[in-house]
Motif scaffolding. Structure first.
Motif, PDB file in Angstrom:
ATOM      1  N   THR A 161      -6.226  31.278  51.365  1.00 48.43           N
ATOM      2  CA  THR A 161      -7.683  31.090  51.391  1.00 48.43           C
ATOM      3  C   THR A 161      -8.359  32.125  52.284  1.00 48.43           C
ATOM      4  O   THR A 161      -9.461  32.600  51.966  1.00 48.43           O
TER       5      THR A 161
ATOM      6  N   THR B  70      -7.356  35.174  52.785  1.00 49.95           N
ATOM      7  CA  THR B  70      -7.343  36.441  52.063  1.00 49.95           C
ATOM      8  C   THR B  70      -8.428  36.475  51.001  1.00 49.95           C
ATOM      9  O   THR B  70      -9.088  37.500  50.795  1.00 49.95           O
ATOM     10  N   ILE B  71      -8.627  35.366  50.317  1.00 49.51           N
ATOM     11  CA  ILE B  71      -9.693  35.304  49.309  1.00 49.51           C
ATOM     12  C   ILE B  71     -11.057  35.564  49.948  1.00 49.51           C
ATOM     13  O   ILE B  71     -11.904  36.266  49.379  1.00 49.51           O
TER      14      ILE B  71
ATOM     15  N   ILE C 187     -12.338  28.662  43.409  1.00 54.24           N
ATOM     16  CA  ILE C 187     -10.951  29.095  43.617  1.00 54.24           C
ATOM     17  C   ILE C 187     -10.321  28.350  44.791  1.00 54.24           C
ATOM     18  O   ILE C 187      -9.209  27.817  44.697  1.00 54.24           O
TER      19      ILE C 187
ATOM     20  N   SER D  20     -15.403  31.074  52.714  1.00 52.94           N
ATOM     21  CA  SER D  20     -15.466  32.373  53.383  1.00 52.94           C
ATOM     22  C   SER D  20     -16.773  32.463  54.151  1.00 52.94           C
ATOM     23  O   SER D  20     -17.757  31.771  53.847  1.00 52.94           O
TER      24      SER D  20
ATOM     25  N   THR E 241      -8.620  39.873  43.497  1.00 53.46           N
ATOM     26  CA  THR E 241      -8.613  38.999  44.684  1.00 53.46           C
ATOM     27  C   THR E 241      -7.446  38.019  44.634  1.00 53.46           C
ATOM     28  O   THR E 241      -6.747  37.813  45.647  1.00 53.46           O
ATOM     29  N   LEU E 242      -7.208  37.408  43.473  1.00 53.74           N
ATOM     30  CA  LEU E 242      -6.090  36.468  43.344  1.00 53.74           C
ATOM     31  C   LEU E 242      -4.750  37.182  43.510  1.00 53.74           C
ATOM     32  O   LEU E 242      -3.836  36.656  44.163  1.00 53.74           O
TER      33      LEU E 242
ATOM     34  N   ALA F  95     -15.927  31.802  44.243  1.00 53.61           N
ATOM     35  CA  ALA F  95     -15.068  31.731  45.428  1.00 53.61           C
ATOM     36  C   ALA F  95     -14.818  30.286  45.850  1.00 53.61           C
ATOM     37  O   ALA F  95     -13.695  29.906  46.198  1.00 53.61           O
TER      38      ALA F  95
ATOM     39  N   ALA G 276      -4.362  38.057  47.205  1.00 58.05           N
ATOM     40  CA  ALA G 276      -4.073  36.845  47.986  1.00 58.05           C
ATOM     41  C   ALA G 276      -2.620  36.413  47.797  1.00 58.05           C
ATOM     42  O   ALA G 276      -1.959  36.000  48.755  1.00 58.05           O
TER      43      ALA G 276
END
Length: 565
Positions: free
Chosen positions: A226, A228-229, A274, A411, A80-81, A271, A84
């Motif tokens: 953010t 995209t995460i 992050i 999210s 995920t990182l 999440a 992103a």
């Protein structure tokens, strides 16, 4: 030397002192807003954090032990990182390039081309993903054409390749709009002054223009990171075997709906952590850089010439075509005859539209009904909150400002899980399975749009207008209603349209909280895509796009409301 106050000033001070002793409705509204924000924003998030430390076996670290013990979870965080970061770099490059291209150069059709990138945020994410699948998927239009004509197989769209293609095209508009606004306010005389001191044009641009627009570019890039995460639809549909945080959190929610939701809360907490770290980094770095431009002379656009002009035009055209392709593909699919999952390209038909309008209109009615209620509530609350934050500040204002903006950093999946955890069937306020929880999620998720638009309008209204009314003996609250509120109408209208558009396109949060019979269009499209009925999914998608575009067209063309500035 003393200056004696005039009659108007004295009258104003007397009126202010008189009304200061009276009961203030704004303080009551501020208290009520903070209480509601604590209950419906802070409480669900706090519940998510606490649930991650409430293992079923009595071990508060059981969820975290499973998180670090199962390789798929740390892998999902790393993927995920990485995703992103890649998407942020690509979206920033595309957005900055298009903003510079449209502001720096003069060319035919510039007015239309400058607006085309906005279509990328008008078409809901699930519809965009569906369109790309129909174009480049394993049985997509272009894939089949290349296979039938040239006998070649195109690379699969699923996995990293598809994510890196689609997500930058979904999110670059945020960078484009922010950078374009910064470039329009840039004083070109600064660049000319640098060149007059001997700096080459490129060096002058790098040393003067780049620092001036950097805060806008960096802030919008953080938004892309953010988003995209927290991305759910594209990551779930296109991601394939790539382990990502948002889809994994949703799978944990489905697996643990009837049991102890410790894993879903643990993943949701990761999440949140992050995004919190990213926003903290933004405040510590980007937030310290601030440049103010006095009124000066903006750029005079120059005509595109030569080979470099042709190359720039080709690049810009390719980006814009890719941005508008989903809209074209969804329209084509909606009017293409289909037999189950098979689309008969070239065979025009109204069957898909007729099916969704006559046989299953409920998702459309739900979208309109839920969206209208949530939009009305959201705009009403956003007007009150923005007035308290901008015009009627008190000791509660900072907390209210932070609480209202907090959902923007979450999210939809995390917010939905927080709502179900807090307002489930066994909670103090049982809302699960009702229309109320869907409307509530819509309001909280998209409230920030209304607050931002209303606040921007209030910043432009001088306090002296309301002060003059108060000085004439009109009570402060009535002065606001008679003087300030009418001037807020354009901002309220813009907030209404943008809130509506974002509400009807919501998927991730509503997918967590909805119940049978309460599906919205985006949920129905998501379900139909999983069953392969892409023709009907496209018909729903086209209706959803019309529900978004028609209000925008009326607002911008009929009422001349500026929505994207």
């Amino acid at each position: 030397m003393s200056v004696q106050a005039g009659p108007t000033t004295q009258a104003y001070r007397i009126a202010q002192e008189k009304h200061r002793r009276r009961f203030s409705p704004w303080l009551v509204l501020a208290v009520a807003s903070v209480v509601l924000a604590l209950v419906f924003v802070a409480w669900p998030i706090l519940n998510v954090l606490l649930k991650s430390f409430s293992g079923a076996t009595g071990d508060p670290l059981a969820g975290w032990a499973e998180f670090f013990g199962d390789p798929q979870y740390p892998t999902a965080v790393g993927n995920t990182l990485l995703l992103a970061a890649i998407v942020t770099v690509l979206a920033t490059a595309i957005g900055v390039f298009l903003a510079y291209f449209t502001s720096r150069f003069a060319f035919w059709g510039k007015a239309a081309i400058a607006v085309l990138p906005v279509t990328a945020i008008l078409v809901p994410e699930v519809i965009v993903t569906q369109a790309w699948l129909m174009f480049l998927g394993n049985n997509g239009f272009l894939t089949r054409f290349v296979r039938d004509v040239f006998g070649a197989e195109m690379p699969t769209l699923y996995g990293w390749r598809g994510l890196i293609l689609i997500l930058p095209l979904l999110y670059y508009t945020y960078v484009y709009l922010g950078t374009l606004a910064a470039l329009k306010s840039f004083d070109s005389q600064l660049e000319e002054a640098a060149m007059s001191l001997g700096s080459p044009p490129l060096v002058a641009r790098l040393k003067v223009m780049i620092p001036a627009i950097f805060p806008a570019v960096a802030s919008t890039s953080i938004v892309v990171f953010t988003l995209t995460i927290g991305n759910f639809a594209t990551s779930t549909i296109i991601g394939g075997k790539v382990q990502l945080l948002a889809p994994l959190t949703y799978k944990a929610f489905l697996a643990e709906t009837g049991g102890n939701p410790v894993m879903q809360s643990t993943l949701a907490t990761v999440a949140i952590a992050i995004v919190a770290l990213v926003l903290f980094f933004q405040r510590m770095t980007v937030g310290r850089k601030k440049y103010e431009m006095v009124q000066g002379r903006s750029w005079t656009p120059i005509k595109l010439r030569g080979g470099s002009g042709a190359l720039l035009s080709i690049i810009a055209a390719a980006i814009l075509i890719a941005s508008t392709l989903p809209l074209v593909m969804v329209t084509a699919m909606a009017f293409t005859a289909s037999s189950g999952p098979v689309l008969r390209w070239g065979a025009f038909s109204f069957d898909n539209i007729a099916k969704v309008l006559t046989r299953e209109p409920q998702p459309i009615l739900n979208t309109i009904g839920f969206g209208a209620i949530a939009c009305a509530i959201g705009v009403f609350v956003s007007v009150i909150v923005s007035v308290v934050i901008v015009k009627k500040k008190n000791f509660l204002t900072p907390a209210l400002d932070y609480l209202v903006m907090l959902p923007m950093a979450l999210s939809g999946t995390v917010l939905g899980i927080g709502m179900m955890t807090t307002f489930g069937s066994d909670s103090l306020i049982p809302l699960s399975g009702t229309t109320s929880i869907i409307v509530l999620v819509f309001v909280i998720r998209r409230l920030v749009h209304g607050v931002r638009n209303a606040s921007a309008t209030l910043h432009a209204i001088p306090d002296s207008l309301e002060d003059a009314s108060i000085s004439l003996g009109v009570p402060p609250f009535r002065s606001f209603l008679n003087v300030v509120l009418p001037l807020m109408v354009p901002g309220i209208a813009a907030a209404t349209v943008l809130t509506w558009v974002t509400i009807i396109g919501e998927l991730s949060a509503s997918l967590v909280v909805y119940s049978a019979g309460k599906e919205t269009i985006t949920i129905k499209v998501f379900q139909l895509m999983n069953t392969g009925l892409n023709g009907q999914a496209a018909a729903y998608g086209l209706i959803l796009i019309l529900l978004a575009i028609v209000p925008i067209f009326i607002a911008t063309r009929v009422f001349r409301i500026r929505l994207f500035t």
